[in-house]
Design a protein around this motif. Sequence first.
Motif, PDB file in Angstrom:
ATOM      1  N   ASP A 321     -60.399  45.470  -7.964  1.00  0.00           N
ATOM      2  CA  ASP A 321     -59.949  44.091  -8.205  1.00  0.00           C
ATOM      3  C   ASP A 321     -59.938  43.267  -7.534  1.00  0.00           C
ATOM      4  OD1 ASP A 321     -57.377  45.558  -7.287  1.00  0.00           O
ATOM      5  OD2 ASP A 321     -56.501  45.849  -8.915  1.00  0.00           O
ATOM      6  N   PRO A 322     -58.720  41.639  -8.133  1.00  0.00           N
ATOM      7  CA  PRO A 322     -58.743  40.987  -6.664  1.00  0.00           C
ATOM      8  C   PRO A 322     -57.716  41.765  -5.694  1.00  0.00           C
ATOM      9  CG  PRO A 322     -57.840  40.079  -8.764  1.00  0.00           C
ATOM     10  CD  PRO A 322     -58.549  41.677  -9.221  1.00  0.00           C
ATOM     11  N   ALA A 323     -56.860  42.364  -6.135  1.00  0.00           N
ATOM     12  CA  ALA A 323     -56.230  43.019  -4.676  1.00  0.00           C
ATOM     13  C   ALA A 323     -56.761  43.963  -4.049  1.00  0.00           C
ATOM     14  CB  ALA A 323     -54.849  43.973  -5.907  1.00  0.00           C
ATOM     15  N   GLN A 324     -57.747  44.095  -4.228  1.00  0.00           N
ATOM     16  CA  GLN A 324     -58.347  45.633  -3.480  1.00  0.00           C
ATOM     17  C   GLN A 324     -58.702  46.162  -3.882  1.00  0.00           C
ATOM     18  OE1 GLN A 324     -61.402  44.252  -1.486  1.00  0.00           O
ATOM     19  NE2 GLN A 324     -60.871  42.274  -2.109  1.00  0.00           N
ATOM     20  N   ARG A 325     -57.888  47.140  -5.082  1.00  0.00           N
ATOM     21  CA  ARG A 325     -57.361  48.519  -5.614  1.00  0.00           C
ATOM     22  C   ARG A 325     -58.657  49.190  -6.554  1.00  0.00           C
ATOM     23  NH1 ARG A 325     -52.524  47.752  -9.089  1.00  0.00           N
ATOM     24  NH2 ARG A 325     -53.465  46.276  -9.595  1.00  0.00           N
ATOM     25  N   VAL A 326     -59.779  49.786  -6.089  1.00  0.00           N
ATOM     26  CA  VAL A 326     -60.924  50.523  -6.535  1.00  0.00           C
ATOM     27  C   VAL A 326     -60.256  50.887  -7.771  1.00  0.00           C
ATOM     28  CG1 VAL A 326     -62.363  52.115  -6.414  1.00  0.00           C
ATOM     29  CG2 VAL A 326     -62.169  51.113  -4.416  1.00  0.00           C
ATOM     30  N   VAL A 327     -61.170  50.660  -8.930  1.00  0.00           N
ATOM     31  CA  VAL A 327     -60.573  50.377 -10.752  1.00  0.00           C
ATOM     32  C   VAL A 327     -62.021  51.260 -11.630  1.00  0.00           C
ATOM     33  CG1 VAL A 327     -59.020  48.566 -10.783  1.00  0.00           C
ATOM     34  CG2 VAL A 327     -61.538  48.487 -11.493  1.00  0.00           C
ATOM     35  N   ALA A 328     -62.943  51.059 -10.441  1.00  0.00           N
ATOM     36  CA  ALA A 328     -64.359  52.272 -11.380  1.00  0.00           C
ATOM     37  C   ALA A 328     -65.156  52.286 -10.363  1.00  0.00           C
ATOM     38  CB  ALA A 328     -64.233  51.447 -12.437  1.00  0.00           C
ATOM     39  N   ARG A 329     -65.964  52.860 -10.505  1.00  0.00           N
ATOM     40  CA  ARG A 329     -67.585  53.323  -9.220  1.00  0.00           C
ATOM     41  C   ARG A 329     -68.536  53.599 -10.980  1.00  0.00           C
ATOM     42  NH1 ARG A 329     -67.590  58.429  -5.632  1.00  0.00           N
ATOM     43  NH2 ARG A 329     -65.723  57.275  -4.516  1.00  0.00           N
ATOM     44  N   GLY A 330     -69.433  52.853 -10.215  1.00  0.00           N
ATOM     45  CA  GLY A 330     -70.702  52.688 -11.403  1.00  0.00           C
ATOM     46  C   GLY A 330     -72.072  53.284 -10.806  1.00  0.00           C
ATOM     47  N   ASP A 363     -73.125  54.079 -17.421  1.00  0.00           N
ATOM     48  CA  ASP A 363     -73.141  54.071 -15.395  1.00  0.00           C
ATOM     49  C   ASP A 363     -72.187  54.288 -14.902  1.00  0.00           C
ATOM     50  OD1 ASP A 363     -75.750  55.095 -16.236  1.00  0.00           O
ATOM     51  OD2 ASP A 363     -77.214  53.332 -15.534  1.00  0.00           O
ATOM     52  N   LEU A 364     -70.875  53.993 -15.360  1.00  0.00           N
ATOM     53  CA  LEU A 364     -69.338  53.144 -15.274  1.00  0.00           C
ATOM     54  C   LEU A 364     -68.890  54.559 -15.700  1.00  0.00           C
ATOM     55  CD1 LEU A 364     -68.846  49.739 -15.446  1.00  0.00           C
ATOM     56  CD2 LEU A 364     -67.080  51.550 -15.718  1.00  0.00           C
ATOM     57  N   VAL A 365     -67.630  54.732 -14.407  1.00  0.00           N
ATOM     58  CA  VAL A 365     -66.753  55.598 -14.866  1.00  0.00           C
ATOM     59  C   VAL A 365     -64.873  55.171 -14.182  1.00  0.00           C
ATOM     60  CG1 VAL A 365     -65.049  57.468 -14.148  1.00  0.00           C
ATOM     61  CG2 VAL A 365     -67.516  57.609 -14.778  1.00  0.00           C
ATOM     62  N   PRO A 366     -64.310  54.296 -15.082  1.00  0.00           N
ATOM     63  CA  PRO A 366     -63.010  53.714 -14.386  1.00  0.00           C
ATOM     64  C   PRO A 366     -61.990  54.812 -13.414  1.00  0.00           C
ATOM     65  CG  PRO A 366     -63.364  53.469 -16.932  1.00  0.00           C
ATOM     66  CD  PRO A 366     -64.099  53.852 -16.696  1.00  0.00           C
ATOM     67  N   LEU A 367     -61.391  54.878 -13.299  1.00  0.00           N
ATOM     68  CA  LEU A 367     -60.763  55.178 -12.023  1.00  0.00           C
ATOM     69  C   LEU A 367     -59.319  54.729 -12.267  1.00  0.00           C
ATOM     70  CD1 LEU A 367     -63.007  55.315  -8.656  1.00  0.00           C
ATOM     71  CD2 LEU A 367     -62.374  57.277 -10.625  1.00  0.00           C
TER      72      LEU A 367
END
Length: 369
Positions: A321-330, A363-367
Amino acid sequence: MSVTRKAVAGAERLVVKVGSSALTTAGSGLDVERLNALVDALAARIAQGSQLVLVSSGAIGAGLAPLALGKRPKDLATQQAAASVGQLQLAHAYAESFGRYALTVGQVLLTSDDVVRRSHYRNAQRTFSRLLALGAVPVVNENDTVATEEIRFGDNDRLAALVAHLIGADALVLLSDVDGLYDGDPRDGATRKIAEVADDSDVEGITVGMSSSGLGTGGMVSKLAAARTAAAAGIPVLLAAASEASRALSTAEVGTAFAAADSRLSARRFWLGYAAGPTGRLQLDDGAVAAVVRRRRSLLAAGITGVSGDFQAGDVVELVDPAQRVVARGVVAFDATELPELIGRSSHELPAEQRREVVHADDLVPLRP
């Protein structure tokens, strides 16, 4: 007794992870008395009808005394040498100890490739399945003799969470030299042990630290991460002291219990979210974050603000996200060299051959942010 503890106590298939500090000492190497006490508790659980996989650290620690090393070495070559000697000692000790109960041990040495690469992942699944069907006890350790990047902080804790999902475990038990999760340093008398973790909000703001034994690579940080990973994937977790292994593996009325998420991730989605190593990052604007995380939509080029890494179409990337937090992988559908000229543009602005999702929803997993 909580639902989580009942689930751990009644699990038909479980993974148990034990740390170096519970099995070895810097001066004397492998502590056979403590190893036997652990095996006593594991064998009792197996006698109740459970299938069990043991993820055991301790190879490097077990190799220190035979090589006349006073403490865990810092250089990689000596770590690997210690692991080479210690792995044999550890495997032999487990074989003899489980042999007291007429139980056969199968050694499984893994590297990150075995749980990160899909083809290896499936092969590992088949190996574990067959060993358990034959009544053997798989004893798992990282292949520290040849591993390089893998000899690092928290690896066997993470490995235990990955193995738990890989074998379809009903529970994960993490045994260490600490009797649970505390809201601070347990050596500080003002801290409080947390008995139950229902969700991530129960551990927000908690400060945990590294192991002080000097024998292992992990600490409470890695155990907390492993517990949250497994719980998020639908596997209940118990974190307890190795000295209380008997109670942890019978009534589960010790330590800290982590409740499992309501649904279990499929093998593919778990692999995407937690096992696969990301090769790059895509930075998203707020609208794209909302679409991907809350509405579970595909990621389009219009929502991307930046690209980093060296990846190809088909690789796994992190979405931040804009704060550089990982929110998903895909799984990304474009090479890293293709994306810069596409980002921020709507589909109708793109050539016909490029009007596709950058990361498809399937092919996407929210974290957790």
